[in-house]
Write a protein that holds these residues in place. Sequence first.
Motif, PDB file in Angstrom:
ATOM      1  N   ILE A 197       0.859  -1.211   0.000  1.00 18.25           N
ATOM      2  CA  ILE A 197       0.000   0.000   0.000  1.00 18.25           C
ATOM      3  C   ILE A 197       0.883   1.245   0.000  1.00 18.25           C
ATOM      4  CG2 ILE A 197      -1.747   1.302   1.302  1.00 18.25           C
ATOM      5  CD1 ILE A 197      -3.043  -1.243   0.567  1.00 18.25           C
ATOM      6  N   ALA A 198       1.933   1.240   0.818  1.00 17.61           N
ATOM      7  CA  ALA A 198       2.825   2.403   0.952  1.00 17.61           C
ATOM      8  C   ALA A 198       3.497   2.763  -0.370  1.00 17.61           C
ATOM      9  CB  ALA A 198       3.869   2.136   2.027  1.00 17.61           C
ATOM     10  N   LYS A 199       3.660   1.782  -1.260  1.00 19.03           N
ATOM     11  CA  LYS A 199       4.336   2.020  -2.546  1.00 19.03           C
ATOM     12  C   LYS A 199       3.636   3.061  -3.403  1.00 19.03           C
ATOM     13  CE  LYS A 199       6.860  -2.276  -3.294  1.00 19.03           C
ATOM     14  NZ  LYS A 199       6.871  -3.572  -4.002  1.00 19.03           N
ATOM     15  N   SER A 200       2.344   3.264  -3.178  1.00 16.63           N
ATOM     16  CA  SER A 200       1.589   4.240  -3.984  1.00 16.63           C
ATOM     17  C   SER A 200       1.787   5.679  -3.476  1.00 16.63           C
ATOM     18  CB  SER A 200       0.097   3.890  -3.978  1.00 16.63           C
ATOM     19  OG  SER A 200      -0.413   3.972  -2.656  1.00 16.63           O
ATOM     20  N   TYR A 201       2.552   5.848  -2.401  1.00 13.24           N
ATOM     21  CA  TYR A 201       2.759   7.165  -1.807  1.00 13.24           C
ATOM     22  C   TYR A 201       4.130   7.739  -2.162  1.00 13.24           C
ATOM     23  CZ  TYR A 201      -1.369   6.790   1.217  1.00 13.24           C
ATOM     24  OH  TYR A 201      -2.657   6.709   1.696  1.00 13.24           O
ATOM     25  N   GLU A 202       4.155   9.051  -2.378  1.00 14.64           N
ATOM     26  CA  GLU A 202       5.439   9.734  -2.584  1.00 14.64           C
ATOM     27  C   GLU A 202       6.328   9.617  -1.350  1.00 14.64           C
ATOM     28  OE1 GLU A 202       5.707  13.674  -4.324  1.00 14.64           O
ATOM     29  OE2 GLU A 202       3.703  13.431  -5.193  1.00 14.64           O
ATOM     30  N   LEU A 203       5.689   9.563  -0.163  1.00 12.76           N
ATOM     31  CA  LEU A 203       6.443   9.537   1.090  1.00 12.76           C
ATOM     32  C   LEU A 203       6.762   8.117   1.572  1.00 12.76           C
ATOM     33  CD1 LEU A 203       4.793  12.503   3.035  1.00 12.76           C
ATOM     34  CD2 LEU A 203       7.048  12.416   1.972  1.00 12.76           C
ATOM     35  N   GLN A 204       6.721   7.157   0.659  1.00  9.80           N
ATOM     36  CA  GLN A 204       7.138   5.800   1.024  1.00  9.80           C
ATOM     37  C   GLN A 204       8.625   5.811   1.378  1.00  9.80           C
ATOM     38  OE1 GLN A 204       8.106   2.951  -2.172  1.00  9.80           O
ATOM     39  NE2 GLN A 204       7.156   4.395  -3.595  1.00  9.80           N
ATOM     40  N   SER A 205       9.007   4.923   2.256  1.00 10.37           N
ATOM     41  CA  SER A 205      10.416   4.819   2.647  1.00 10.37           C
ATOM     42  C   SER A 205      11.203   4.112   1.540  1.00 10.37           C
ATOM     43  CB  SER A 205      10.522   4.036   3.948  1.00 10.37           C
ATOM     44  OG  SER A 205      11.872   3.799   4.268  1.00 10.37           O
ATOM     45  N   LYS A 206      12.437   4.566   1.329  1.00 13.91           N
ATOM     46  CA  LYS A 206      13.283   3.915   0.316  1.00 13.91           C
ATOM     47  C   LYS A 206      13.669   2.501   0.773  1.00 13.91           C
ATOM     48  CE  LYS A 206      13.581   7.746  -2.194  1.00 13.91           C
ATOM     49  NZ  LYS A 206      12.431   8.433  -1.620  1.00 13.91           N
ATOM     50  N   GLU A 207      13.778   2.329   2.095  1.00 13.73           N
ATOM     51  CA  GLU A 207      14.126   1.016   2.648  1.00 13.73           C
ATOM     52  C   GLU A 207      13.225   0.720   3.850  1.00 13.73           C
ATOM     53  OE1 GLU A 207      18.186   1.103   3.842  1.00 13.73           O
ATOM     54  OE2 GLU A 207      18.949   1.575   1.846  1.00 13.73           O
ATOM     55  N   GLY A 208      12.805  -0.527   3.970  1.00 11.07           N
ATOM     56  CA  GLY A 208      12.008  -0.932   5.133  1.00 11.07           C
ATOM     57  C   GLY A 208      10.618  -0.314   5.134  1.00 11.07           C
ATOM     58  N   HIS A 209       9.966  -0.367   6.296  1.00  9.78           N
ATOM     59  CA  HIS A 209       8.606   0.174   6.416  1.00  9.78           C
ATOM     60  C   HIS A 209       8.599   1.702   6.391  1.00  9.78           C
ATOM     61  CE1 HIS A 209       7.107  -3.761   7.124  1.00  9.78           C
ATOM     62  NE2 HIS A 209       7.444  -3.866   8.406  1.00  9.78           N
ATOM     63  N   SER A 210       7.505   2.247   5.890  1.00  8.47           N
ATOM     64  CA  SER A 210       7.319   3.701   5.876  1.00  8.47           C
ATOM     65  C   SER A 210       6.697   4.144   7.199  1.00  8.47           C
ATOM     66  CB  SER A 210       6.396   4.099   4.720  1.00  8.47           C
ATOM     67  OG  SER A 210       6.891   3.623   3.491  1.00  8.47           O
ATOM     68  N   PHE A 211       6.844   5.438   7.509  1.00  7.43           N
ATOM     69  CA  PHE A 211       6.200   5.983   8.708  1.00  7.43           C
ATOM     70  C   PHE A 211       4.715   6.210   8.446  1.00  7.43           C
ATOM     71  CE2 PHE A 211      10.490   7.859  10.003  1.00  7.43           C
ATOM     72  CZ  PHE A 211      10.659   6.956  11.049  1.00  7.43           C
TER      73      PHE A 211
END
Length: 324
Positions: A197-211
């Motif tokens: 799901i996070a992959k669709s966001y600009e603010l996804q983390s480059k590595e690991g889980h996003s905040f």
Amino acid sequence: MEELYTYLDDAATYLENIGQVTYLEGLAEAGENLFRGEVCQPVSLEQKEWLLDKLSSIHIETSSKEDVRKAFQLAVLKGMKGAVQPHHSMTPDAVCLFISYLVNKVLEKREEPALLLDLAAGSGNLVNAILNQANIQLSAGAFEVDETLLKLAFVSANLQKHELQLFHQDSVEPIAFEEVDLVVTDLPVGYYPKDQIAKSYELQSKEGHSFIHHLMIEQAINKTKANGFLFFLVPNFLFQSEQAKQLHEYVKKEANILGLLQLPKSMFQSEQFGKSIFMLQKKGEEARQPKQALLAELPSFSKKDALADMMNQINKWFQEELRI
């Protein structure tokens, strides 16, 4: 208010003791009984009579919306002390009222009704406080992933007769809700486990889980109309993490940063749990970029003179920088 709290507490405790429910679930049931004016649970005749006797002592129609909210809030706080879930926490009352004041400031000159969105409603205390204090016609939508908290928000809103649409959903996932004039959210803090799901966001983390708090800020901006306002309760370390630069650049691209108001340190057990109110306006033809952002450390809410002085300064800032 005390009588209402006593009823909610007694009935919730009774339902907890006689059934396989927690205090918070019992509280939602007690509130539902009060709203419907009847006992809705499958209980024995003796238990039903006990609950009806309690119910007959309360006249909800004579209570103000704020009394209902505060009584409900006190009971929820009691229940949360016994809850082990870390996400079971509530926006403090003084903060709810202060954010309501800020919301009224930005909506002051608006003539038509407005729509508000809360992406993490919890038990609904913050959104209900804003609806109670609003100086214009305001309706709201709110998302909450925890079923018990959602039920509490639902019952509380019903008792206060609010126009509040509630959704049992993770609000980082795609949500079917119209664009709004205003977003107000007490952001959960931590990592978001659904990387897909996070992959669709600009603010996804480059590595690991996003905040999760970063993703929710992006979701909120996406769901806000041009020129709309956003108020977030954020951790004080928001712009100190390894992903802070990415967040700052994204926010500056999409919105005008209006201010950051640090809540009194005395409100928190330790500095690491400290929070601030982060204020934005989504870019648009009518959005104003303040020459000077509103940056301040708020005094203790119990120090009336210092707080009144701070509010005078904030009012002056709104007048000079946003022409409000």
